[in-house]
Design a protein around this motif. Structure first.
Motif, PDB file in Angstrom:
ATOM      1  N   THR A 133      12.113  58.959  13.512  1.00 18.03           N
ATOM      2  CA  THR A 133      11.200  59.919  14.133  1.00 18.03           C
ATOM      3  C   THR A 133      12.028  60.852  14.988  1.00 18.03           C
ATOM      4  OG1 THR A 133       9.350  58.367  14.187  1.00 18.03           O
ATOM      5  CG2 THR A 133       9.271  60.211  15.739  1.00 18.03           C
ATOM      6  N   MET A 134      11.807  62.148  14.867  1.00 16.75           N
ATOM      7  CA  MET A 134      12.532  63.091  15.705  1.00 16.75           C
ATOM      8  C   MET A 134      11.584  63.684  16.731  1.00 16.75           C
ATOM      9  SD  MET A 134      15.439  65.794  14.699  1.00 16.75           S
ATOM     10  CE  MET A 134      16.638  66.172  16.014  1.00 16.75           C
ATOM     11  N   LEU A 135      11.989  63.606  17.987  1.00 18.31           N
ATOM     12  CA  LEU A 135      11.246  64.189  19.097  1.00 18.31           C
ATOM     13  C   LEU A 135      11.915  65.505  19.458  1.00 18.31           C
ATOM     14  CD1 LEU A 135       9.124  64.063  21.381  1.00 18.31           C
ATOM     15  CD2 LEU A 135      10.792  62.749  22.724  1.00 18.31           C
ATOM     16  N   VAL A 136      11.176  66.604  19.324  1.00 20.15           N
ATOM     17  CA  VAL A 136      11.727  67.937  19.547  1.00 20.15           C
ATOM     18  C   VAL A 136      10.772  68.760  20.389  1.00 20.15           C
ATOM     19  CG1 VAL A 136      13.044  67.959  17.389  1.00 20.15           C
ATOM     20  CG2 VAL A 136      10.695  68.830  17.406  1.00 20.15           C
ATOM     21  N   ASP A 161      11.850  61.399   9.014  1.00 21.79           N
ATOM     22  CA  ASP A 161      10.614  60.952   8.385  1.00 21.79           C
ATOM     23  C   ASP A 161       9.371  61.467   9.091  1.00 21.79           C
ATOM     24  OD1 ASP A 161      11.728  59.050   6.320  1.00 21.79           O
ATOM     25  OD2 ASP A 161      12.585  58.160   8.130  1.00 21.79           O
ATOM     26  N   GLU A 162       9.484  61.729  10.382  1.00 22.73           N
ATOM     27  CA  GLU A 162       8.327  62.126  11.167  1.00 22.73           C
ATOM     28  C   GLU A 162       8.805  62.959  12.349  1.00 22.73           C
ATOM     29  OE1 GLU A 162       4.467  59.848  13.182  1.00 22.73           O
ATOM     30  OE2 GLU A 162       6.372  58.786  12.935  1.00 22.73           O
ATOM     31  N   ILE A 163       7.998  63.923  12.748  1.00 22.92           N
ATOM     32  CA  ILE A 163       8.347  64.795  13.876  1.00 22.92           C
ATOM     33  C   ILE A 163       7.271  64.696  14.939  1.00 22.92           C
ATOM     34  CG2 ILE A 163       8.742  67.183  14.612  1.00 22.92           C
ATOM     35  CD1 ILE A 163       9.731  67.748  11.745  1.00 22.92           C
ATOM     36  N   VAL A 164       7.702  64.508  16.182  1.00 18.10           N
ATOM     37  CA  VAL A 164       6.818  64.590  17.340  1.00 18.10           C
ATOM     38  C   VAL A 164       7.291  65.780  18.170  1.00 18.10           C
ATOM     39  CG1 VAL A 164       6.020  63.462  19.450  1.00 18.10           C
ATOM     40  CG2 VAL A 164       6.360  62.115  17.362  1.00 18.10           C
ATOM     41  N   CYS A 165       6.379  66.685  18.470  1.00 19.21           N
ATOM     42  CA  CYS A 165       6.737  67.896  19.202  1.00 19.21           C
ATOM     43  C   CYS A 165       6.145  67.846  20.603  1.00 19.21           C
ATOM     44  CB  CYS A 165       6.223  69.117  18.438  1.00 19.21           C
ATOM     45  SG  CYS A 165       6.761  70.696  19.123  1.00 19.21           S
ATOM     46  N   ARG A 195      12.282  51.303  13.393  1.00 16.46           N
ATOM     47  CA  ARG A 195      11.979  52.722  13.599  1.00 16.46           C
ATOM     48  C   ARG A 195      12.794  53.228  14.779  1.00 16.46           C
ATOM     49  NH1 ARG A 195       8.227  56.475  12.281  1.00 16.46           N
ATOM     50  NH2 ARG A 195       7.066  54.949  11.042  1.00 16.46           N
ATOM     51  N   VAL A 196      13.600  54.256  14.530  1.00 10.06           N
ATOM     52  CA  VAL A 196      14.474  54.814  15.565  1.00 10.06           C
ATOM     53  C   VAL A 196      14.029  56.241  15.865  1.00 10.06           C
ATOM     54  CG1 VAL A 196      16.839  55.401  16.219  1.00 10.06           C
ATOM     55  CG2 VAL A 196      16.397  53.368  14.822  1.00 10.06           C
ATOM     56  N   LEU A 197      13.898  56.548  17.129  1.00 13.57           N
ATOM     57  CA  LEU A 197      13.575  57.899  17.574  1.00 13.57           C
ATOM     58  C   LEU A 197      14.855  58.605  17.987  1.00 13.57           C
ATOM     59  CD1 LEU A 197      10.644  59.064  19.754  1.00 13.57           C
ATOM     60  CD2 LEU A 197      12.955  59.615  20.505  1.00 13.57           C
ATOM     61  N   VAL A 198      15.053  59.818  17.490  1.00 17.26           N
ATOM     62  CA  VAL A 198      16.165  60.677  17.916  1.00 17.26           C
ATOM     63  C   VAL A 198      15.556  61.895  18.602  1.00 17.26           C
ATOM     64  CG1 VAL A 198      18.179  62.020  17.228  1.00 17.26           C
ATOM     65  CG2 VAL A 198      17.626  59.896  16.020  1.00 17.26           C
ATOM     66  N   ALA A 199      15.957  62.156  19.837  1.00 17.28           N
ATOM     67  CA  ALA A 199      15.376  63.245  20.619  1.00 17.28           C
ATOM     68  C   ALA A 199      16.385  64.360  20.814  1.00 17.28           C
ATOM     69  CB  ALA A 199      14.912  62.735  21.982  1.00 17.28           C
TER      70      ALA A 199
END
Length: 355
Positions: free
Chosen positions: A34-37, A52-56, A4-8
């Motif tokens: 997972t995208m951190l925005v 696949d997934e968004i964290v705000c 699982r890779v997070l891209v911010a």
């Protein structure tokens, strides 16, 4: 690299859209992305292929109207990231932003591998400290970080893209082939005055184009003023505040060309493959922030006194870099970019540009 890779990318809609090639490169080999925005960019993240997934989360070192920093705010995002069990993270930032505050936060959340573009010494905060020479387009700058981390994308796919299918908008705009004028930007220094935009719309309608004026919920006064003063109401449709971001993407997709300043709508037009007449104020470099990946004609005085100032409000009386534009220049640029115009029409517009 798998797992699982997070891209911010924590800033605005356009910035998140330009992160798309990096995201797709990661998605080619990662098990999940997972995208951190930030809240200002979330709607764009929802349009990106490969997410696949968004964290705000609103980062106080990025958001232009930040809340005071407190331990609870940091504890919250650390807890949320830790629960994701991320294997690696890539932090995308603009050239004037530091990735290190977020890198520290991700370390506290237990992320074992972190990469970012950083001129500052990162100590143990980064496993990959990537450097970028020159001033490439922002989409390629982010993609270079992915490549340095081992995530690659075919050369033909280096431009921004959005998910399809897009929603139907025929009931809003009618038949395809109109010209979109999107007059607003997130900073006043980057957009023409209402009078200049209205003159551009009048010029386009007088040249025989049907024009759709677009804008977000906060732009309705501007789009109404432009549409009301632009001439023939049969030829101008005001969609200010009437579209979601996916609907706006569809409106742009059905346009023959888009006229816009340096704003997210220009990058959204790029992502759907529509040519852009870019009314570009040189407060930031055009080489980095102009639309990338479609036919684009750049208008605006790139040697103006505001060049490189990063000003949000124009520092020069009269806003000459954009408000000195002749509407005929824009009409001529649209003629060059729009399929279906006869050579005679293009020649006439070329003569107007030269005169």
């Amino acid at each position: 690299m798998t797992g699982r890779v997070l891209v911010a990318r924590l800033d605005n809609l356009g910035d998140v859209l330009l992160a798309g090639p990096c995201v797709r490169a990661v998605a080619r080999s990662a098990d999940a992305v997972t995208m951190l925005v930030g809240p200002r960019g979330r709607a764009a993240a929802e349009l990106l292929p490969g997410v696949d997934e968004i964290v705000c989360w609103r980062a106080p070192w990025i958001d232009p109207e930040p809340a005071p920093v407190d331990a609870g705010m940091i504890d919250d995002i650390v807890r949320r990231i830790r629960a994701l069990r991320v294997d690696a993270a890539l932090i995308l930032t603009s050239f004037h932003q530091s990735p290190l505050p977020l890198a520290l936060t991700l370390r506290l959340a237990g992320v074992p591998w972190i990469g970012a573009i950083s001129d500052d010494y990162p100590g143990s905060l980064l496993d990959l400290r990537h450097r970028v020479d020159g001033d490439p387009p922002e989409a390629l700058r982010g993609l270079s970080l992915a490549a340095a981390a081992g995530f690659r994308l075919p050369r033909r796919d280096w431009h921004p893209r959005v998910k399809h299918p897009l929603p139907g908008v025929r009931r809003l705009v009618g038949e395809p082939g109109y010209i979109v004028v999107h007059p607003a930007a997130s900073a006043a220094a980057r957009q023409p005055s209402a009078a200049t935009s209205a003159a551009i719309v009048r010029g386009l309608t007088e040249a025989g184009h049907r024009v759709v004026v677009t804008g977000g919920p906060g732009d309705t006064d501007l789009t109404h003023a432009i549409s009301d003063s632009a001439g023939d109401p049969e030829s101008v449709l005001d969609l200010g505040g009437k579209t979601s971001l996916p609907q706006l993407a569809a409106v742009l997709d059905n346009a023959a060309a888009v006229v816009a300043p340096n704003t997210s709508a220009a990058h959204l037009a790029t992502a759907v493959g529509t040519p852009v007449v870019s009314l570009f104020a040189p407060v930031v470099p055009a080489g980095r922030w102009a639309p990338y990946g479609v036919e684009c004609l750049l208008l605006g005085d790139q040697a103006a006194a505001c060049r490189g100032s990063r000003a949000r409000t124009c520092p020069v009386t009269g806003h000459p870099c954009l408000d000195s534009l002749d509407p005929d220049q824009v009409v001529g640029a649209v003629a060059q970019l729009t399929p279906g115009h006869s050579p005679e029409e293009v020649d006439r517009n070329d003569q107007r540009l030269a005169s």
